[in-house]
Structures are given as C-alpha cells and as structure tokens.
Design a protein around this motif. Sequence first.
Motif, PDB file in Angstrom:
ATOM      1  N   UNK A 418      35.281 -74.437 -63.006  1.00  0.00           N
ATOM      2  CA  UNK A 418      35.425 -73.886 -61.838  1.00  0.00           C
ATOM      3  C   UNK A 418      35.166 -75.010 -60.729  1.00  0.00           C
ATOM      4  N   UNK A 419      34.122 -75.983 -61.009  1.00  0.00           N
ATOM      5  CA  UNK A 419      33.862 -77.034 -59.830  1.00  0.00           C
ATOM      6  C   UNK A 419      35.056 -78.018 -60.081  1.00  0.00           C
ATOM      7  N   UNK A 420      35.883 -78.230 -60.741  1.00  0.00           N
ATOM      8  CA  UNK A 420      37.007 -79.028 -60.928  1.00  0.00           C
ATOM      9  C   UNK A 420      38.142 -78.068 -60.161  1.00  0.00           C
ATOM     10  N   UNK A 421      38.273 -76.958 -60.343  1.00  0.00           N
ATOM     11  CA  UNK A 421      39.283 -76.312 -59.533  1.00  0.00           C
ATOM     12  C   UNK A 421      38.893 -76.304 -58.047  1.00  0.00           C
ATOM     13  N   UNK A 422      37.730 -76.352 -57.594  1.00  0.00           N
ATOM     14  CA  UNK A 422      37.119 -76.117 -56.219  1.00  0.00           C
ATOM     15  C   UNK A 422      37.129 -77.457 -55.534  1.00  0.00           C
ATOM     16  N   UNK A 423      36.866 -78.620 -56.385  1.00  0.00           N
ATOM     17  CA  UNK A 423      36.717 -79.828 -55.278  1.00  0.00           C
ATOM     18  C   UNK A 423      37.880 -80.710 -55.820  1.00  0.00           C
ATOM     19  N   UNK A 424      38.497 -80.619 -56.956  1.00  0.00           N
ATOM     20  CA  UNK A 424      39.643 -81.263 -57.260  1.00  0.00           C
ATOM     21  C   UNK A 424      40.781 -80.596 -57.038  1.00  0.00           C
ATOM     22  N   UNK A 425      41.290 -79.495 -57.456  1.00  0.00           N
ATOM     23  CA  UNK A 425      42.403 -78.824 -57.508  1.00  0.00           C
ATOM     24  C   UNK A 425      42.531 -77.705 -55.939  1.00  0.00           C
TER      25      UNK A 425
END
Length: 439
Positions: A418-425
Amino acid sequence: MTGARRDGAMLKKDGGGQYSKGSRIVASVVAGVIAGFIFAFFYPYGFFVPSLPVNHVISETNSQVIFSSCESSERVNILKAEFVSASERNAELRKQVRRLKEKLRLAEQGKDSAQKRVLVLGEQHKAGPFGTVKGLQTNPTVVPDESVNPTLAKILDQVAVNRELIVALANSNVKEELEIWFTSIKRVGIPNYIVVALDDEIASFCQSNDVPVYNRDNSKGDEDKGIESIAKTGGNHAVSGLKFRFLREFLQLGYSVLLSDVDIVYLQNPFEYLYRDSDVESMTDGHNNLTAYGYNDVFDEPKMGWARYAHTMRMWVYNSGCFYLRPTIPSIELLDRVTARLAHENAWDQAVFNEELFFPSHPGYDGLHASKRTMDYFLFMNSKVLFKTVRKDSKLSQIKPVIVHVNYHPDKLVRMKAVVDYYVNGKQDALTPFPDGSE
C-alpha cells in the motif's frame, strides 16, 4: 797623608761592600727556606700530583702480584654469574616484548582514534566567548582490518560507495518482504546495498534478481552453534538479534553501515539525508516532536506534599531496525555489549539496544560513551506516524519520506504494498482501508 786617607777610605768602603753582600746572601737563604716551607705546606706532592702516593702504588702492585691468581678465578665466577643473570633478564624482556606486541596488535584498530585524540586533547585551549564553545561529538574511525573477513572485504570493496552501504539480514521467512525491499531500492537508484543471506534459498533468490549478497558461513567463528538454526528458521525478532553480531565485521573492515530491516520501503536515497556527525544515527519510534526528541515529564505524587512534583526526562526509544553506524570504537563497543547481553538474557534486542545507548554510568555499571542523533521522524518515518497522523493531514501527506518502516503493524506485506501504491503509483486511497493500529 792624603794618599793614606784615600787608601783607608777605600778599605773601609770595600769592607762595607763585602759586609753588605753577605747580608744579602743570608737574607736570600732565609727567604728560600721560608718559601720552601710555604710550598711544602700547600703542595706536599708537588705541582703534578699522582693519583696515589708512591708507596701506596707499590703496595697495591705487590698485592696484585700476590693475589692475581685468586682474583682471576673469582672474576671468572663473577662474570659467569653476571652472564646467567643477563640471560635470564633477556628471556624476561623477550616475554615482555611479545606481550607488548600482542597488546599493540589488539590496540591497532584504535591507533587512529588515539592519535587524533592526542592532537585534539593534547593541546589545552581557552574557552571561547559565550555561546561559541562546543564539545567533541564525531569520533575518529577505526583502522580497517581486512584480516577479519577477507571474503567480505572483497565484496564490500565492489559494492560500497564512499565506504558506506545499506545492510539487511534475511532468511526464507521474509522472502516476499525482501523482494519489495530491494525493488524499492533499485527504483530509487541506490547502488550501495547488500543482503546478508542467512540460508541458501535467500542467497540464490538474491543472485537470480541481481541483488548484491553475502552468503555468510554461519559456523565460522561462532561459538554458539544455535546461531545457524536461528538464522535459517528464526522469526523477525530472533533474526534481528543476530545483526549486532554480524555487523561488527562491517565496522572492523572500516565501513559505515545503514542497518535496515526488510519491512522498509525506500522512497529516496537515505545517504543524502544523513548528518554523519555521531557514532549512532537512528530512526525513532516516536510519533511527534515530544516523543521523538524528548520532553520533561512531570510525575505527581500527592502524598509528598510540597515535593509532590518530580521532573523526569523522557523520550521514545530508537528503532533497532533502522540505524546508521559509523566505524568507531563506541559503535563497535555498542554491538559487543548488545551481543553479549542477548547471548545470556531472554530479552528483546531493541530494548537492550536502547538501554546500552542511554543508561548513564552509575555504581556497578559503566555507561557507553557514544554520541547519538535522532533522525527526522517525517523523513525516516515509522508506520505509526504514517497511518495515525500523516495520511489524515492534507499538508503532511504531501511530504515524501525517505523511508517508511512498517514496524508498528504485523500485516507488513500488505501495508508495504500500500505504501508503494500511495507514494510511487499515486493511488490516493491506497492507505485508506487500514486501521490506525493492528486488529
């Protein structure tokens, strides 16, 4: 008559002259005798005084002649005794030299530190103007010792940048988290990182994904044979305790280490945000300015009356899953202390880590003299800060942290994604489904 008087006068004159000449001779003799007495009194042995009177020299010569054979025998015995004594002293000196060489070898890694301390502390300084004085904080680094682990030294020489790198320990139990971990590192473009593989499966997994890896021989130099089983099958806390033992070699080799748990997502290069002015630079479990950086907490005990209020200094602990160590003597001492305690106590490594860092010297205990710095908790962010505060604040949510450490929540894998989705994606609702804490 005239001639007679002249002759008489002449005779009288001659007689008087002879009398005067005799007197002078007598006076000279008397003067000479007196001078002789004076000379004899002040210079009894003449102007050139010998070291010994003649009779003494003669006597000594006679003694030497009489006792020459006896003295030669005694002299030989004395020389033999002196030789034996000198040989014993030489043997003892050789032992001392060997001991000193051993001490020198053991102290070699601290030589650079000692020399620099002499330069700094050897010269006395006057205190500067008010507000300008500042104590020492940055300890000098140790002398690198490649003999500690030549294999690791060769690997680090190729991987490290400016003699520093990110280090993570992993076994097969955290394989999925590890993949998100190194994928985020690659995405940011961080070249200096390495995985210490605690089993062959992780070593192969890293190699197949082009991840720098060091497959540690767990039996090498480890007195506790249980370490190998912990490394291969242990959970997060068990494996976490091993890092203090393994990190020592990195520091001995002269490398600064950013220790990283695998439940961390990297969003920026952390080496651009380090101060490097302390032995230990660590992220915090605190979630605001007070808990992260310290505050004066007043304890109230009403029954004490006038003295009911007691002031205490409090701060939330450092996180032992993300900290930066410079290769200094205090840093190595910290690792040794924590490792020794974990080997004999049933304790949580993070608790021991903080106790050794912060407990002061007191009767029966010598505290660790290591300098410390707390990382910015909005940049080196723990998951409590993210899920409890940041995601709910429109301004704070615009901050891009350097890392997010999912340390407060057990559902690590889904929250890391979820962190990757929020900040990266860019998925603004990626963090919404999760509760503040754990269920």
